[in-house]
Design a protein around this motif. Structure first.
Motif, PDB file in Angstrom:
ATOM      1  N   ASN A  56       7.046  89.123 129.281  1.00  9.36           N
ATOM      2  CA  ASN A  56       6.021  89.980 129.882  1.00  9.36           C
ATOM      3  C   ASN A  56       6.266  91.432 129.466  1.00  9.36           C
ATOM      4  O   ASN A  56       7.403  91.896 129.454  1.00  9.36           O
ATOM      5  CB  ASN A  56       6.056  89.869 131.404  1.00  9.36           C
ATOM      6  N   GLY A  57       5.190  92.124 129.123  1.00  9.71           N
ATOM      7  CA  GLY A  57       5.293  93.520 128.684  1.00  9.71           C
ATOM      8  C   GLY A  57       5.452  93.665 127.182  1.00  9.71           C
ATOM      9  O   GLY A  57       5.409  94.778 126.659  1.00  9.71           O
ATOM     10  N   TYR A  59       4.502  93.186 123.082  1.00  7.23           N
ATOM     11  CA  TYR A  59       3.272  93.271 122.293  1.00  7.23           C
ATOM     12  C   TYR A  59       3.588  93.227 120.810  1.00  7.23           C
ATOM     13  O   TYR A  59       4.725  93.468 120.394  1.00  7.23           O
ATOM     14  CB  TYR A  59       2.481  94.544 122.623  1.00  7.23           C
ATOM     15  N   ALA A  68      -1.055  92.015 123.581  1.00  8.12           N
ATOM     16  CA  ALA A  68      -0.026  92.333 124.567  1.00  8.12           C
ATOM     17  C   ALA A  68       0.047  91.251 125.635  1.00  8.12           C
ATOM     18  O   ALA A  68      -0.948  90.585 125.949  1.00  8.12           O
ATOM     19  CB  ALA A  68      -0.322  93.683 125.216  1.00  8.12           C
ATOM     20  N   ARG A  69       1.257  91.095 126.143  1.00  5.60           N
ATOM     21  CA  ARG A  69       1.477  90.211 127.296  1.00  5.60           C
ATOM     22  C   ARG A  69       1.735  91.140 128.471  1.00  5.60           C
ATOM     23  O   ARG A  69       2.714  91.884 128.492  1.00  5.60           O
ATOM     24  CB  ARG A  69       2.684  89.310 127.051  1.00  5.60           C
ATOM     25  N   THR A  70       0.841  91.124 129.437  1.00  8.32           N
ATOM     26  CA  THR A  70       0.941  92.063 130.560  1.00  8.32           C
ATOM     27  C   THR A  70       2.174  91.743 131.405  1.00  8.32           C
ATOM     28  O   THR A  70       2.805  90.693 131.230  1.00  8.32           O
ATOM     29  CB  THR A  70      -0.315  91.994 131.458  1.00  8.32           C
ATOM     30  N   THR A  71       2.464  92.646 132.323  1.00  7.45           N
ATOM     31  CA  THR A  71       3.637  92.438 133.175  1.00  7.45           C
ATOM     32  C   THR A  71       3.463  91.221 134.087  1.00  7.45           C
ATOM     33  O   THR A  71       4.432  90.695 134.609  1.00  7.45           O
ATOM     34  CB  THR A  71       3.916  93.689 134.038  1.00  7.45           C
ATOM     35  N   SER A  92       2.538  99.820 127.191  1.00  7.65           N
ATOM     36  CA  SER A  92       3.597 100.289 128.085  1.00  7.65           C
ATOM     37  C   SER A  92       3.809  99.346 129.259  1.00  7.65           C
ATOM     38  O   SER A  92       2.965  98.496 129.545  1.00  7.65           O
ATOM     39  CB  SER A  92       3.254 101.674 128.616  1.00  7.65           C
ATOM     40  N   SER A  93       4.893  99.554 129.942  1.00  8.73           N
ATOM     41  CA  SER A  93       5.230  98.733 131.103  1.00  8.73           C
ATOM     42  C   SER A  93       4.268  98.973 132.269  1.00  8.73           C
ATOM     43  O   SER A  93       4.302  98.258 133.261  1.00  8.73           O
ATOM     44  CB  SER A  93       6.666  99.003 131.550  1.00  8.73           C
ATOM     45  N   SER A  94       3.409  99.996 132.148  1.00 13.73           N
ATOM     46  CA  SER A  94       2.400 100.222 133.184  1.00 13.73           C
ATOM     47  C   SER A  94       1.094  99.502 132.838  1.00 13.73           C
ATOM     48  O   SER A  94       0.040  99.812 133.396  1.00 13.73           O
ATOM     49  CB  SER A  94       2.159 101.722 133.372  1.00 13.73           C
ATOM     50  N   ASN A  95       1.181  98.544 131.898  1.00 14.86           N
ATOM     51  CA  ASN A  95       0.008  97.757 131.498  1.00 14.86           C
ATOM     52  C   ASN A  95      -1.106  98.624 130.916  1.00 14.86           C
ATOM     53  O   ASN A  95      -2.289  98.398 131.200  1.00 14.86           O
ATOM     54  CB  ASN A  95      -0.531  96.928 132.669  1.00 14.86           C
ATOM     55  N   THR A 108      -6.261  97.506 130.125  1.00 16.52           N
ATOM     56  CA  THR A 108      -6.153  96.236 129.404  1.00 16.52           C
ATOM     57  C   THR A 108      -7.504  95.690 128.940  1.00 16.52           C
ATOM     58  O   THR A 108      -7.539  94.746 128.164  1.00 16.52           O
ATOM     59  CB  THR A 108      -5.454  95.175 130.273  1.00 16.52           C
TER      60      THR A 108
END
Ligand code: FES
Length: 137
Positions: A56-57, A59, A68-71, A92-95, A108
């Motif tokens: 997760n997170g 890309y 990307a794979r979201t969190t 980024s880790s903030s999607n 996203t």
């Protein structure tokens, strides 16, 4: 030949410089208007069991598309090229998709969150089958 005062010279040069600046800016300083443009006929598959998309997170960028794979573990794909002036985006880790050049951010779905970009990113479809993620127009 007419002599001019310093004040007249500065006024004339100043106006000339301003005209030159405006003329130059008309071509290059305006925002790009590649509204939602991005790679066309996108159609590829990636294995999400290994590499950046395995967590997760993560890309990756392939064929001009950032996947990307979201969190939370879902997959999203948009054009990897910033609609402002063509910077290559990261995730980024903030999607959010972020541009390293001038700081534009996109959600996203590819929508602009903050500028200077004013045009959304082209979004692509994703379909997961087992560990195979199909990305397509
Ligand atoms: S090129 Fe992306 S914010 Fe300017």
């Amino acid at each position: 030949m007419k002599t001019i005062t310093r004040k007249e010279f500065i006024e004339q040069v100043g106006i000339g410089a301003a005209v030159l600046f405006v003329a130059a800016c008309a071509g290059s300083c305006k925002k790009t208007s590649n509204a939602g443009s991005g790679p066309t006929n996108v159609n590829f598959t990636v294995n999400v069991s290994t590499g950046a998309l395995a967590t997760n997170g993560g890309y990756l960028i392939q064929s001009g598309v950032i996947v990307a794979r979201t969190t939370s573990g879902s997959f999203v794909a948009v054009s990897a090229t910033c609609t402002h002036q063509g910077g290559t985006l990261g995730f980024s880790s903030s999607n959010t998709f972020q541009c390293p050049l001038h700081g534009a951010t996109f959600d996203t779905s590819g929508a602009v969150i903050s500028g200077p970009a004013t045009t959304n990113l082209q979004k692509y479809n994703t379909a997961l089958s087992g560990n195979s993620l199909h990305v397509y127009s």
